[in-house]
Enzyme design. Structure first.
Site, PDB file in Angstrom:
ATOM      1  CD  GLU A 281      -2.827  10.193   8.613  1.00 15.34           C
ATOM      2  OE1 GLU A 281      -1.920  10.961   8.315  1.00 15.34           O
ATOM      3  OE2 GLU A 281      -3.707  10.458   9.256  1.00 15.34           O
ATOM      4  CD1 TRP A 284      -3.647  13.875   7.387  1.00 16.62           C
ATOM      5  CD2 TRP A 284      -3.291  16.088   7.223  1.00 16.62           C
ATOM      6  NE1 TRP A 284      -4.313  14.776   8.381  1.00 16.62           N
ATOM      7  CE2 TRP A 284      -3.821  15.835   8.512  1.00 16.62           C
ATOM      8  CE3 TRP A 284      -2.315  17.311   6.845  1.00 16.62           C
ATOM      9  CZ2 TRP A 284      -4.075  17.111   9.187  1.00 16.62           C
ATOM     10  CZ3 TRP A 284      -2.743  18.207   7.800  1.00 16.62           C
ATOM     11  CH2 TRP A 284      -3.489  18.367   8.784  1.00 16.62           C
ATOM     12  CD1 TRP A 312      13.295  31.371  13.434  1.00 16.99           C
ATOM     13  CD2 TRP A 312      12.650  29.938  15.193  1.00 16.99           C
ATOM     14  NE1 TRP A 312      11.843  31.046  13.188  1.00 16.99           N
ATOM     15  CE2 TRP A 312      11.536  30.066  14.146  1.00 16.99           C
ATOM     16  CE3 TRP A 312      12.415  28.920  16.208  1.00 16.99           C
ATOM     17  CZ2 TRP A 312      10.138  29.639  14.411  1.00 16.99           C
ATOM     18  CZ3 TRP A 312      11.264  28.234  16.487  1.00 16.99           C
ATOM     19  CH2 TRP A 312      10.223  28.575  15.589  1.00 16.99           C
ATOM     20  CG  ASN A 347       3.151  11.011  11.494  1.00 22.89           C
ATOM     21  OD1 ASN A 347       3.491  11.677  10.978  1.00 22.89           O
ATOM     22  ND2 ASN A 347       2.198  11.079  12.186  1.00 22.89           N
ATOM     23  CD1 TRP A 365       9.648  27.348  11.292  1.00 24.21           C
ATOM     24  CD2 TRP A 365       9.969  25.960   9.387  1.00 24.21           C
ATOM     25  NE1 TRP A 365       9.277  28.076  10.264  1.00 24.21           N
ATOM     26  CE2 TRP A 365       9.139  27.328   9.101  1.00 24.21           C
ATOM     27  CE3 TRP A 365      10.051  25.344   8.486  1.00 24.21           C
ATOM     28  CZ2 TRP A 365       9.397  27.833   7.870  1.00 24.21           C
ATOM     29  CZ3 TRP A 365       9.959  25.671   7.006  1.00 24.21           C
ATOM     30  CH2 TRP A 365       9.507  26.964   6.864  1.00 24.21           C
ATOM     31  CD1 TRP A 388      10.362  19.163   9.088  1.00 23.84           C
ATOM     32  CD2 TRP A 388      10.953  20.109  11.086  1.00 23.84           C
ATOM     33  NE1 TRP A 388      11.406  18.432   9.580  1.00 23.84           N
ATOM     34  CE2 TRP A 388      11.573  18.936  10.804  1.00 23.84           C
ATOM     35  CE3 TRP A 388      10.794  20.873  11.985  1.00 23.84           C
ATOM     36  CZ2 TRP A 388      12.465  18.367  11.954  1.00 23.84           C
ATOM     37  CZ3 TRP A 388      11.525  20.476  13.122  1.00 23.84           C
ATOM     38  CH2 TRP A 388      12.549  19.289  13.090  1.00 23.84           C
TER      39      TRP A 388
HETATM   40  C1  LIG Z   1       8.088  16.841  11.097  1.00 22.77           C
HETATM   41  C2  LIG Z   1       7.519  15.839   9.951  1.00 22.77           C
HETATM   42  C3  LIG Z   1       8.163  15.696   8.726  1.00 22.77           C
HETATM   43  C4  LIG Z   1       7.771  14.466   7.617  1.00 22.77           C
HETATM   44  N1  LIG Z   1       8.489  14.479   6.607  1.00 22.77           N
HETATM   45  C5  LIG Z   1       7.797  13.750   5.654  1.00 22.77           C
HETATM   46  C6  LIG Z   1       8.510  13.454   4.584  1.00 22.77           C
HETATM   47  O1  LIG Z   1       9.649  14.040   4.005  1.00 22.77           O
HETATM   48  N2  LIG Z   1       7.887  12.655   3.425  1.00 22.77           N
HETATM   49  C7  LIG Z   1       6.868  11.812   3.852  1.00 22.77           C
HETATM   50  O2  LIG Z   1       6.272  11.281   3.175  1.00 22.77           O
HETATM   51  N3  LIG Z   1       6.000  12.164   5.042  1.00 22.77           N
HETATM   52  C8  LIG Z   1       6.645  13.064   5.679  1.00 22.77           C
HETATM   53  N4  LIG Z   1       6.036  13.238   6.963  1.00 22.77           N
HETATM   54  C9  LIG Z   1       4.832  12.403   7.345  1.00 22.77           C
HETATM   55  C10 LIG Z   1       4.651  11.169   7.993  1.00 22.77           C
HETATM   56  O3  LIG Z   1       5.437  11.380   9.080  1.00 22.77           O
HETATM   57  C11 LIG Z   1       5.234  10.058   6.915  1.00 22.77           C
HETATM   58  O4  LIG Z   1       4.656  10.108   5.777  1.00 22.77           O
HETATM   59  C12 LIG Z   1       5.026   8.534   7.667  1.00 22.77           C
HETATM   60  O5  LIG Z   1       5.534   8.605   8.705  1.00 22.77           O
HETATM   61  C13 LIG Z   1       5.189   7.682   6.470  1.00 22.77           C
HETATM   62  O6  LIG Z   1       5.120   6.169   7.238  1.00 22.77           O
HETATM   63  P1  LIG Z   1       4.063   5.536   6.418  1.00 22.77           P
HETATM   64  O7  LIG Z   1       4.393   5.157   5.230  1.00 22.77           O
HETATM   65  O8  LIG Z   1       4.221   3.890   7.276  1.00 22.77           O
HETATM   66  O9  LIG Z   1       2.845   6.180   6.738  1.00 22.77           O
HETATM   67  P2  LIG Z   1       1.353   5.936   6.981  1.00 22.77           P
HETATM   68  O10 LIG Z   1       0.799   5.850   8.194  1.00 22.77           O
HETATM   69  O11 LIG Z   1       0.988   4.284   6.674  1.00 22.77           O
HETATM   70  O12 LIG Z   1       0.490   6.572   5.901  1.00 22.77           O
HETATM   71  C14 LIG Z   1       0.372   6.225   4.631  1.00 22.77           C
HETATM   72  C15 LIG Z   1       0.683   7.616   3.610  1.00 22.77           C
HETATM   73  O13 LIG Z   1       0.148   8.589   3.756  1.00 22.77           O
HETATM   74  C16 LIG Z   1       0.941   9.685   3.700  1.00 22.77           C
HETATM   75  N5  LIG Z   1       0.975  10.350   4.961  1.00 22.77           N
HETATM   76  C17 LIG Z   1       0.782   9.956   6.264  1.00 22.77           C
HETATM   77  N6  LIG Z   1       0.906  10.831   7.224  1.00 22.77           N
HETATM   78  C18 LIG Z   1       1.182  11.955   6.693  1.00 22.77           C
HETATM   79  C19 LIG Z   1       1.331  13.427   6.782  1.00 22.77           C
HETATM   80  N7  LIG Z   1       1.395  13.954   8.158  1.00 22.77           N
HETATM   81  N8  LIG Z   1       1.573  14.309   6.060  1.00 22.77           N
HETATM   82  C20 LIG Z   1       1.716  13.623   4.769  1.00 22.77           C
HETATM   83  N9  LIG Z   1       1.594  12.787   4.352  1.00 22.77           N
HETATM   84  C21 LIG Z   1       1.216  11.616   5.146  1.00 22.77           C
HETATM   85  C22 LIG Z   1       2.190   9.267   3.327  1.00 22.77           C
HETATM   86  O14 LIG Z   1       2.372   9.199   1.923  1.00 22.77           O
HETATM   87  C23 LIG Z   1       2.285   7.484   4.028  1.00 22.77           C
HETATM   88  O15 LIG Z   1       3.160   6.987   3.196  1.00 22.77           O
HETATM   89  C24 LIG Z   1       6.522  14.110   7.844  1.00 22.77           C
HETATM   90  C25 LIG Z   1       5.747  14.276   9.191  1.00 22.77           C
HETATM   91  C26 LIG Z   1       6.358  15.179  10.261  1.00 22.77           C
HETATM   92  C27 LIG Z   1       5.838  15.483  11.535  1.00 22.77           C
END
Ligand SMILES: Cc1cc2nc3c(=O)[nH]c(=O)nc-3n(C[C@H](O)[C@H](O)[C@H](O)COP(=O)(O)OP(=O)(O)OC[C@H]3O[C@@H](n4cnc5c(N)ncnc54)[C@H](O)[C@@H]3O)c2cc1C
Length: 477
Positions: A281, A284, A312, A347, A365, A388
Site C-alpha cells: 500500500e 501505491w 458528464w 478506503n 470525477w 478518483w
Molecule cells: C477516491 C479515493 C480518494 C483517495 N484520496 C486519498 C487522499 O487524498 N490521501 C491519501 O493519503 N489517500 C487517499 N486515498 C487512498 C486511501 O483511501 C487512504 O490512503 C487510506 O484510506 C488511508 O487510511 P490508512 O492510513 O488507515 O491506510 P492503510 O490501509 O493503513 O495504508 C497505509 C498507507 O498506505 C497509503 N495508501 C493506502 N492505500 C492507498 C491508495 N489506494 N492509494 C495511495 N496510497 C495508499 C496511505 O499513505 C496509507 O496511510 C484515496 C482512495 C480513494 C479510492
C-alpha cells in the site's frame, strides 16, 4: 536591530510537509552543517474558500504546527512563522538573519516544484546556498523506471521494481538548533487566519507524538491481520497514518522500517503476508506520486486518452445529497457522513462512494476529487487524483469501465452486520442488517427521516455502460 547571531551565519530550514524533528532529512543536514538554524513555516494567506483544501486539513495543520513548535523547543529551536508568498517571505528572512543557506525537503506536487525552482534561482541571486532533499517518498519517481527508462503506467510492475530496491534507513534526531534570538514570528495560526469557521469534531490528534503513537499501535496491534481486516470499514483494521504521512508527522522511512522489522521478526506466515500487503500500500502511494510527477496533466484530464471528453452530467440536487449523506444508499451515506464528521473515510468506502458518484450519478470525477480535497485531513493530491481516476475507470491501472461495483452487494460483503452503517447513520440503528443491503421494497423508507434510494442502480449501470461504449465507438476504438 539585527538579531544577535554570534559569528557564523545561521541557515533557514523551511518546513513544508515535514512537520517533525525525528528522521527529517533537510533539518538534520541543516543542523549538521551550520551552528544555528532558523526553523521556518510560511503560512498561506488565502481566505475562506479554496478548491483544494478546507477547515479539516487546516485545523490539523494548526495543531501540528503547535506541536512542532513545542518539539523544536526541546532542541533549542524556535519556530518562526511568517505569512504570504514563500519566496518573498524567505527573502525577507534571509535579509533579516544574514542566513547563508535555505534547506528544505522537496514537495512532490506540481505547484510545490515550481516554487522550488523559483527559490533555487532566487537563492543564486541572493548569493546563498539552496539545498532540497527527497524525504516524502522512499524512492523518487526517477528511481523507479522500466528497463527502457520510461515511467510505469501499471502498478504491479512498478511495485515489483519498487519492492526490489534497497530502502533508505531512518535518520537520527538533530542536535541543538540554537535559533537566533529576537526574530519576529507571527503567532501560531488558528482557523480564523484563513477566515474559516469550524472543522469536523472527530479529527484524529495532530502532532509528531500522536503520529508515532498511531504507528506503534498499527505495528503492535493492527497490521498482523491487515490482510483480513483492511476491507472491513467497521473495524480498526488499518494504520490510520495517511494524514501523518501527508504532513510528515512521521517519516516514510520510519514507517517502512518499523513494519519491515516487525515482519522479519514474526514467525507467523499470515502476519508476514499481511505486513507485506501493507508495504505494498505504501508503494501505491509512491506509484500515484510517480504518475503525477511524470504525467502532471492528470490533474486536468483523464490519464487514459480514450476517456477524455466523456459527457458528464451537471451536478445538481443529487450531488448535494451525495455530499450530505442523503442518497438513500446506506453504505454511501455512511461514508459521506464519516467524512463530514471526521475528515476521514475508510478506503473501501472511498471506492464505493467514488464509483457511485461517477457511475450511478454520472458526475465528473473532478467534482468528487475537489470535494474530497476540501474535506479530507489526509488530502493528498496524487493519491486522491489516483483514487478518483481509478474509480471513474479513467486512470493509470484503473478499474475497467465495465466493472461497476454494486453498492448493495459491496455493502453486504464489507459491512454484513451493518455496524459501520449504523455507526454513522443513527436513523438506521434499529433496522435489520439484511435490509440495509438491498433496495427497499415498494415505497417504504428504511426508517423515518431516512430517504428512499435516489436512483435505481441497475438502470444507472446500464446507462453508464452505454455512455462509455458510445464514447469509445465515436473515437473509433
Ligand atoms: C477516491 C479515493 C480518494 C483517495 N484520496 C486519498 C487522499 O487524498 N490521501 C491519501 O493519503 N489517500 C487517499 N486515498 C487512498 C486511501 O483511501 C487512504 O490512503 C487510506 O484510506 C488511508 O487510511 P490508512 O492510513 O488507515 O491506510 P492503510 O490501509 O493503513 O495504508 C497505509 C498507507 O498506505 C497509503 N495508501 C493506502 N492505500 C492507498 C491508495 N489506494 N492509494 C495511495 N496510497 C495508499 C496511505 O499513505 C496509507 O496511510 C484515496 C482512495 C480513494 C479510492
Amino acid at each position: 536591530m539585527l538579531p544577535d547571531m554570534g559569528q557564523a551565519p545561521p541557515v533557514i530550514h523551511w518546513f513544508r510537509r515535514d512537520l517533525r524533528i525525528l528522521d527529517n532529512t533537510a533539518l538534520l543536514h541543516a543542523s549538521r552543517s551550520y551552528p544555528s538554524v532558523v526553523p521556518t513555516y510560511i503560512l498561506s494567506d488565502w481566505k475562506a474558500n479554496h478548491r483544494w483544501t478546507g477547515p479539516n486539513r487546516q485545523a490539523f495543520l494548526c495543531d501540528s504546527l503547535k506541536a512542532l513548535a513545542g518539539n523544536l523547543g526541546t532542541i533549542d529551536g524556535r519556530l518562526i512563522i511568517r505569512t504570504g508568498d514563500p519566496i518573498e517571505e524567505l527573502g525577507r528572512l534571509v535579509e533579516e538573519t544574514g542566513a547563508a543557506a535555505i534547506y528544505y525537503n522537496r514537495d512532490p506536487d506540481p505547484h510545490g516544484k515550481l516554487v522550488e525552482e523559483k527559490l533555487a534561482r532566487k537563492c543564486s541571486e541572493w548569493g546563498i546556498e539552496c539545498h532540497g532533499w527527497n524525504d516524502v517518498t522512499l524512492h523518487t519517481p526517477d528511481e523507479v523506471l522500466t528497463k527502457s527508462g520510461d515511467p510505469y503506467r501499471v502498478y504491479t510492475p512498478y511495485s515489483n521494481n519498487w519492492l526490489s530496491l534497497d530502502k533508505p534507513t531512518p535518520l537520527p534526531k538533530p542536535g541543538k538548533l540554537d535559533t537566533p534570538k529576537n526574530l519576529r514570528s507571527d503567532p501560531l495560526p488558528r482557523l480564523s487566519h484563513w477566515n474559516l469557521d469550524t472543522a469536523a469534531g472527530g479529527i484524529v490528534e495532530a502532532g509528531e507524538k500522536a503520529a508515532l503513537g498511531r504507528l506503534k499501535t498499527a505495528v503492535s496491534a493492527r497490521l498482523a491481520d491487515y490482510g483480513g481486516m483492511r476491507d472491513c470499514p467497521s473495524a480498526s483494521g488499518t494504520s490510520r497514518l495517511s494524514q501523518d504521512l501527508r504532513y510528515g508527522l512521521v517519516s516514510i522511512r520510519t514507517v517502512y522500517r518499523r513494519v519491515h522489522e516487525a515482519r522479519k521478526a514474526s514467525r507467523s506466515p499470515s502476519t508476514r503476508e499481511s505486513m507485506h500487503t501493507y508495504i505494498k500500500e505504501l508503494a501505491w502511494r509512491e506509484f500515484y506520486m510517480a504518475i503525477l510527477h511524470h504525467f502532471p496533466n492528470v490533474l486536468k484530464e483523464e490519464f487514459n486518452p480514450d476517456w477524455r471528453g466523456l459527457p458528464w452530467e451537471t451536478p445538481g440536487e443529487n450531488f448535494e445529497a451525495w455530499k450530505e449523506g442523503r442518497t438513500g444508499f446506506p453504505i454511501v451515506d455512511a461514508g459521506m457522513r464519516e467524512l463530514c464528521e471526521t475528515g476521514f473515510m475508510h478506503n473501501r468506502v472511498r471506492m464505493i462512494v467514488a464509483m457511485f458518484l461517477t457511475k450511478d450519478l454520472h458526475i465528473d470525477w473532478r467534482e468528487g476529487e475537489s470535494y474530497f480535497m476540501q474535506q479530507l485531513v489526509d488530502g493528498e493530491i496524487a493519491s486522491n487524483n489516483g483514487g478518483w481516476q481509478w474509480s471513474a475507470g479513467t486512470g493509470a491501472d484503473a478499474a475497467p469501465y465495465f466493472r461497476i461495483q454494486n453498492p448493495w452487494s459491496q455493502s453486504k460483503r464489507h459491512d454484513p452486520d451493518g455496524e459501520y452503517i449504523k455507526r454513522w447513520i443513527p436513523e438506521l440503528k434499529d433496522v435489520e442488517a439484511k435490509l440495509l443491503h438491498e433496495a427497499p421494497e415498494g415505497n417504504e423508507p428504511l426508517a423515518k427521516d431516512y430517504p428512499l434510494p435516489c436512483l435505481d442502480h441497475g438502470e444507472e449501470r446500464k446507462r453508464t455502460l452505454a455512455i462509455f461504449k458510445k464514447h469509445k465507438e465515436q473515437l473509433g476504438r
